[in-house]
Design an enzyme around this catalytic site. Structure first.
Site, PDB file in Angstrom:
ATOM      1  N   SER A  88      54.135  50.738  -1.661  1.00  0.00           N
ATOM      2  CA  SER A  88      54.736  49.728  -2.521  1.00  0.00           C
ATOM      3  C   SER A  88      56.145  50.143  -2.961  1.00  0.00           C
ATOM      4  O   SER A  88      57.008  50.387  -2.123  1.00  0.00           O
ATOM      5  CB  SER A  88      53.814  49.456  -3.712  1.00  0.00           C
ATOM      6  OG  SER A  88      54.151  48.259  -4.359  1.00  0.00           O
ATOM      7  N   ASP A 109      47.756  40.773   1.370  1.00  0.00           N
ATOM      8  CA  ASP A 109      48.500  41.415   0.284  1.00  0.00           C
ATOM      9  C   ASP A 109      49.063  40.322  -0.618  1.00  0.00           C
ATOM     10  O   ASP A 109      49.945  39.569  -0.214  1.00  0.00           O
ATOM     11  CB  ASP A 109      49.623  42.271   0.873  1.00  0.00           C
ATOM     12  CG  ASP A 109      50.283  43.174  -0.155  1.00  0.00           C
ATOM     13  OD1 ASP A 109      50.406  42.749  -1.323  1.00  0.00           O
ATOM     14  OD2 ASP A 109      50.694  44.284   0.208  1.00  0.00           O
ATOM     15  N   HIS A 166      46.754  44.657  -1.249  1.00  0.00           N
ATOM     16  CA  HIS A 166      47.888  45.549  -1.527  1.00  0.00           C
ATOM     17  C   HIS A 166      47.413  46.982  -1.757  1.00  0.00           C
ATOM     18  O   HIS A 166      48.028  47.927  -1.282  1.00  0.00           O
ATOM     19  CB  HIS A 166      48.642  45.036  -2.760  1.00  0.00           C
ATOM     20  CG  HIS A 166      49.917  45.763  -3.027  1.00  0.00           C
ATOM     21  ND1 HIS A 166      51.001  45.697  -2.189  1.00  0.00           N
ATOM     22  CD2 HIS A 166      50.282  46.575  -4.061  1.00  0.00           C
ATOM     23  CE1 HIS A 166      51.990  46.433  -2.682  1.00  0.00           C
ATOM     24  NE2 HIS A 166      51.573  46.978  -3.817  1.00  0.00           N
TER      25      HIS A 166
END
Length: 324
Positions: A143, A275, A304
Site C-alpha cells: 500500500s 481491492d 487490499h
C-alpha cells in the site's frame, strides 16, 4: 496445610511443563528459527532506533543472521512494522535476515509534525538501510509502503547499489488521485472524506475501515476475524493523528511515475482484483507497464489486506520470487 500447598504447587509446575512440551510438539519444525549464534559474546540487538537528519527517531526490527540476505518490509497506512509479523516469521524460518521499521508518525517512531511526505518516508528508509548496512536486499512494500519502496529504490537504494529486487503489494503508485493526466484515479472527494472521518472520530474510523473494506470483511462470503480487526486498530491508534492526516495527501497525491520508470531491478507486482482501497487497474496494472523489469500477478477476489487474509498463498509466491 503448608505441605498440601507445596504439593499443589509442585503438581502445577509438572502439569505446566508437560502441557508446554506437548503444545510445542504440535508446532511445525520450521515455525521458528534457531537462536542466533553469538560467538563474540556481544548481544545481537533485534530492535532499536536510529535518528534521522531532522531529528526523528525511527524504530526498526532486525531479526536473523546478519550475514544472510536481507528482506526489508515497508508497511501501509496507518499501521506499523507489526503488520509484517507473519511475513517476517516466515522468511526468518527460511534463513533470511528480516528488517522492518515504523514510518515516522507511525507505531513506535517519533510523532513528527513535519516531513510526513513520500520524500521523507524514503529518506528515513534509506537511513535505516545505511545504519544496518543492508546490501543485496529485497524490499517489499504494501500500500503506502509500496510508494515508499518505489521512491526509496529509485532515489537511494538503486543508485547506492543496495537493492537486488523489489516487490509492490497492493501499492499506491503511480498516483491515486484523479487528474487530467491520471483519469483513472479517484476524485479528491474520496480523500477529503478520509480526512474528515479521521478528524471527526479516528478511533471509530479505523474500526470501520478494518472491519469493512480493508480486508474485505464487508463481503458476504468473508468471515470477520475480530483479532485481525483489533490488531489493525491497535497499530493505527499507536501513531499520530497529524501524521496520519498528512499521510493521506502523501499516498494519494504523490506522482510516482518517474520513480517507476527509473527502476531497473526485477520487480514483482501483486494485487487482488477485489481491492476496495486501491483500485488495481490504476495501480498494479499501470505499475507493470511503467516498470522496465516488472512481473504482474493479479489474484481473483483478494482484498487490499491479502497479505494477512491469504498469507498461505502470498508468502510462498514472495519466496519463489526472492529465490528466483
Amino acid at each position: 496445610m503448608p505441605d498440601m500447598m507445596r504439593e499443589i504447587s509442585r503438581r502445577a509446575v509438572v502439569i505446566g511443563v508437560a502441557t508446554a512440551a506437548a503444545a510445542a510438539s504440535l508446532l511445525p519444525t520450521a515455525a521458528f528459527a534457531s537462536p542466533l549464534p553469538n560467538p563474540d559474546g556481544v548481544p545481537r540487538m533485534s530492535s532499536g532506533f536510529i535518528k534521522t537528519k531532522d531529528g526523528v527517531d525511527i524504530f526498526y526490527k532486525d531479526w536473523g543472521a546478519k550475514a544472510a540476505q536481507p528482506i526489508v518490509f515497508h508497511h501501509g497506512w496507518p499501521l506499523s512494522s507489526d503488520d509484517w509479523d507473519t511475513q517476517m516469521l516466515y522468511f526468518l524460518a527460511e534463513g533470511y535476515r528480516v528488517v522492518a521499521h515504523d514510518r515516522r508518525g507511525h507505531g513506535r517512531s517519533s510523532q513528527a509534525d513535519t516531513g510526513n511526505d513520500m520524500d521523507h518516508y524514503a529518506a528515513d528508509a534509506s537511513a535505516v538501510a545505511e545504519h544496518l548496512d543492508l546490501r543485496n536486499a529485497v524490499h517489499i512494500g504494501h500500500s503506502t509502503g509500496g510508494g515508499e519502496v518505489a521512491r526509496y529504490v529509485a532515489k537511494f537504494g538503486q543508485p547506492q547499489g543496495r537493492v537486488a529486487k523489489m516487490v509492490l503489494v497492493s501499492a499506491v503508485p503511480p498516483m491515486m488521485l484523479k487528474t487530467a493526466s491520471n483519469p483513472g484515479g479517484l476524485p479528491m472527494s474520496v480523500f477529503d472524506g478520509l480526512r474528515k472521518a479521521l478528524a471527526d472520530n479516528r478511533a471509530q474510523f479505523y474500526l470501520d475501515l478494518a472491519s469493512g473494506p480493508f480486508y474485505g470483511f464487508n463481503r458476504p462470503t468473508e468471515k470477520l476475524s475480530q483479532g485481525v480487526v483489533d490488531n489493525w486498530w491497535r497499530q493505527g491508534m499507536m501513531g499520530a493523528a497529524l501524521a496520519h492526516y498528512d499521510g493521506i495527501k502523501a499516498f494519494s497525491e504523490t506522482d510516482q511515475t518517474p520513480d517507476l520508470k527509473a527502476i531497473t531491478v526485477p520487480t514483482l507486482v501483486l494485487q487482488g482484483d477485489d481491492d476496495q482501497i486501491v483500485p488495481y487497474e490504476n495501480a498494479a496494472v499501470l505499475q507493470a507497464k511503467l516498470l522496465k523489469n516488472g512481473t504482474l500477478k493479479i489474484y481473483k477476489g483478494y482484498p487490499h489486506g491479502m497479505l494477512t487474509t491469504h498469507a498461505d498463498v502470498i508468502n510462498p509466491d514472495l519466496l519463489a520470487f526472492v529465490k528466483g
